[in-house]
Scaffold this motif. Structure first.
Motif, mmCIF file in Angstrom:
data_model
loop_
_atom_site.group_PDB
_atom_site.id
_atom_site.type_symbol
_atom_site.label_atom_id
_atom_site.label_comp_id
_atom_site.label_asym_id
_atom_site.label_seq_id
_atom_site.Cartn_x
_atom_site.Cartn_y
_atom_site.Cartn_z
ATOM 1 N N ASP A 131 1.128 -1.441 0.030
ATOM 2 C CA ASP A 131 0.078 0.057 -0.298
ATOM 3 C C ASP A 131 1.095 1.062 -0.261
ATOM 4 O O ASP A 131 0.311 2.073 0.706
ATOM 5 N N ALA A 132 2.124 0.613 -1.127
ATOM 6 C CA ALA A 132 3.135 2.435 -0.384
ATOM 7 C C ALA A 132 3.360 2.922 -1.910
ATOM 8 O O ALA A 132 4.236 2.513 -2.812
ATOM 9 N N PRO A 133 2.636 2.331 -3.199
ATOM 10 C CA PRO A 133 2.900 2.524 -4.371
ATOM 11 C C PRO A 133 3.118 3.616 -5.295
ATOM 12 O O PRO A 133 4.088 3.767 -5.972
ATOM 13 N N ASP A 134 3.779 5.142 -4.226
ATOM 14 C CA ASP A 134 4.772 5.671 -5.169
ATOM 15 C C ASP A 134 6.304 5.613 -4.397
ATOM 16 O O ASP A 134 6.706 6.833 -4.534
ATOM 17 N N LEU A 135 6.676 4.362 -3.900
ATOM 18 C CA LEU A 135 7.731 4.267 -2.967
ATOM 19 C C LEU A 135 9.103 4.808 -4.044
ATOM 20 O O LEU A 135 8.876 4.292 -5.248
ATOM 21 N N ASP A 152 -3.051 10.602 4.760
ATOM 22 C CA ASP A 152 -1.841 10.040 3.538
ATOM 23 C C ASP A 152 -2.031 10.269 1.984
ATOM 24 O O ASP A 152 -1.006 10.969 1.466
ATOM 25 N N LEU A 153 -3.376 10.493 1.467
ATOM 26 C CA LEU A 153 -3.408 11.161 0.159
ATOM 27 C C LEU A 153 -2.737 12.600 -0.141
ATOM 28 O O LEU A 153 -2.417 13.191 -1.317
ATOM 29 N N ARG A 154 -2.238 13.462 1.384
ATOM 30 C CA ARG A 154 -1.462 15.044 1.049
ATOM 31 C C ARG A 154 0.197 14.274 0.495
ATOM 32 O O ARG A 154 0.483 15.273 0.307
ATOM 33 N N ARG A 155 0.435 13.198 1.314
ATOM 34 C CA ARG A 155 1.647 13.026 1.193
ATOM 35 C C ARG A 155 2.086 12.511 -0.128
ATOM 36 O O ARG A 155 3.433 12.997 -0.258
ATOM 37 N N LEU A 156 1.478 12.285 -1.276
ATOM 38 C CA LEU A 156 1.248 11.805 -2.893
ATOM 39 C C LEU A 156 2.069 12.930 -3.091
ATOM 40 O O LEU A 156 1.376 14.626 -3.366
ATOM 41 N N ASP A 157 2.774 12.720 -3.970
ATOM 42 C CA ASP A 157 3.371 13.471 -4.684
ATOM 43 C C ASP A 157 3.573 13.538 -6.583
ATOM 44 O O ASP A 157 3.870 12.469 -6.188
ATOM 45 N N PRO A 158 2.853 14.465 -7.040
ATOM 46 C CA PRO A 158 2.907 14.206 -7.971
ATOM 47 C C PRO A 158 3.880 14.645 -9.086
ATOM 48 O O PRO A 158 4.128 13.275 -10.466
ATOM 49 N N TRP A 214 3.697 5.067 -10.949
ATOM 50 C CA TRP A 214 2.061 4.880 -9.509
ATOM 51 C C TRP A 214 0.709 5.388 -10.617
ATOM 52 O O TRP A 214 -0.095 5.969 -10.633
ATOM 53 N N GLU A 215 1.426 4.968 -11.571
ATOM 54 C CA GLU A 215 0.552 5.050 -12.689
ATOM 55 C C GLU A 215 -1.310 4.647 -12.466
ATOM 56 O O GLU A 215 -2.110 5.550 -12.641
ATOM 57 N N ALA A 216 -1.425 3.257 -11.822
ATOM 58 C CA ALA A 216 -2.715 3.194 -11.828
ATOM 59 C C ALA A 216 -3.422 4.132 -10.548
ATOM 60 O O ALA A 216 -4.263 3.160 -10.151
ATOM 61 N N THR A 217 -2.334 3.753 -9.490
ATOM 62 C CA THR A 217 -3.144 4.960 -8.619
ATOM 63 C C THR A 217 -3.489 6.005 -8.702
ATOM 64 O O THR A 217 -4.500 7.088 -8.284
ATOM 65 N N ARG A 218 -2.289 6.850 -9.938
ATOM 66 C CA ARG A 218 -3.310 7.881 -10.009
ATOM 67 C C ARG A 218 -4.420 7.973 -10.518
ATOM 68 O O ARG A 218 -4.712 9.030 -10.677
ATOM 69 N N ALA A 219 -4.503 7.317 -11.690
ATOM 70 C CA ALA A 219 -5.611 7.194 -12.894
ATOM 71 C C ALA A 219 -6.515 7.284 -11.687
ATOM 72 O O ALA A 219 -8.218 7.956 -12.376
ATOM 73 N N ILE A 220 -6.684 6.561 -11.029
ATOM 74 C CA ILE A 220 -8.063 6.264 -10.027
ATOM 75 C C ILE A 220 -8.145 7.573 -9.681
ATOM 76 O O ILE A 220 -9.102 8.225 -8.788
ATOM 77 N N LEU A 221 -7.728 7.977 -9.524
ATOM 78 C CA LEU A 221 -7.516 9.693 -8.484
ATOM 79 C C LEU A 221 -7.648 10.528 -8.748
ATOM 80 O O LEU A 221 -8.221 11.898 -8.658
ATOM 81 N N THR A 222 -7.320 10.547 -10.408
ATOM 82 C CA THR A 222 -7.709 11.595 -11.490
ATOM 83 C C THR A 222 -8.870 11.005 -12.270
ATOM 84 O O THR A 222 -9.359 12.368 -12.769
#
Length: 196
Positions: free
Chosen positions: A96-100, A177-183, A188-196
């Motif tokens: 559950d750390a997709p942008d590692l 935790d979403l605030r920690r994501l760095d665009p 992290w394309e799959a997670t990014r796609a869900i969030l956008t």
């Protein structure tokens, strides 16, 4: 030459962004982690999953990815599976750390040249990952993903210096935790796609 196994551990996920299916969210995060691990040089990427999660593991695996079935979704079980696969070093990262960042995998494995175990904390509590020389020494405790820390892992060691602290990162376990994501970070394309 393979230096170590690096295993994405499919852990239970209890939260997803509003309007997002929990299973889809979990699958996206795990897919992004596997996509990060698999192309890394000199490591064998793997996925550890309980029987019910084997279909998800098969769906997100690359052709070269090993899949380990474990009885419980724990770091210890995943390390044992890597040892049974013939590895003498392994790292386990919670899925559950997709942008590692990829560089953190190297920093997790590097201490094993002189230490028996390395622990990477999650920034929001608990563990992100652990690496170990294999087979796992008997003194290594069960590493609690939600409440564990470096101090707890060091306590039973014959010498506390046998356990290294590795750099941590965040996991996605709640809305904060979403605030920690760095665009700006690649991947992290799959997670990014869900969030956008």
């Amino acid at each position: 030459m393979t230096v170590a196994a690096v295993v994405a551990l499919l852990v239970p996920v209890t939260w997803s962004p509003p309007g997002t299916d929990l299973d889809s969210w979990r699958a996206a995060m795990a897919e992004d982690l596997v996509d990060l691990l698999t192309p890394l040089p000199r490591v064998q990427a793997a996925i550890a999953a309980v029987a019910d999660d084997m279909p998800l593991a098969a769906k997100i695996a690359w052709p070269s990815t090993r899949i380990y079935e474990v009885e419980t979704p724990t770091i210890r079980a995943a390390l044992a599976a890597a040892a049974a696969d013939g590895h003498d070093k392994a790292a386990v990262v919670l899925a559950d750390a997709p942008d590692l960042p990829a560089m953190l995998i190297g920093k997790l494995l590097r201490p094993l040249s002189t230490r028996h175990l390395a622990i990477a904390p999650a920034h929001d509590g608990g563990l992100l990952a652990a690496s170990a020389r294999l087979p796992l020494p008997d003194w290594v405790p069960e590493l609690d993903a939600e409440a564990g820390d470096v101090v707890t892992a060091r306590r039973p060691a014959p010498d506390p210096t046998m356990v290294a602290a590795a750099p941590g990162w965040h996991r996605l376990r709640g809305p904060a935790d979403l605030r920690r994501l760095d665009p700006g970070l690649d991947g992290w394309e799959a997670t990014r796609a869900i969030l956008t």
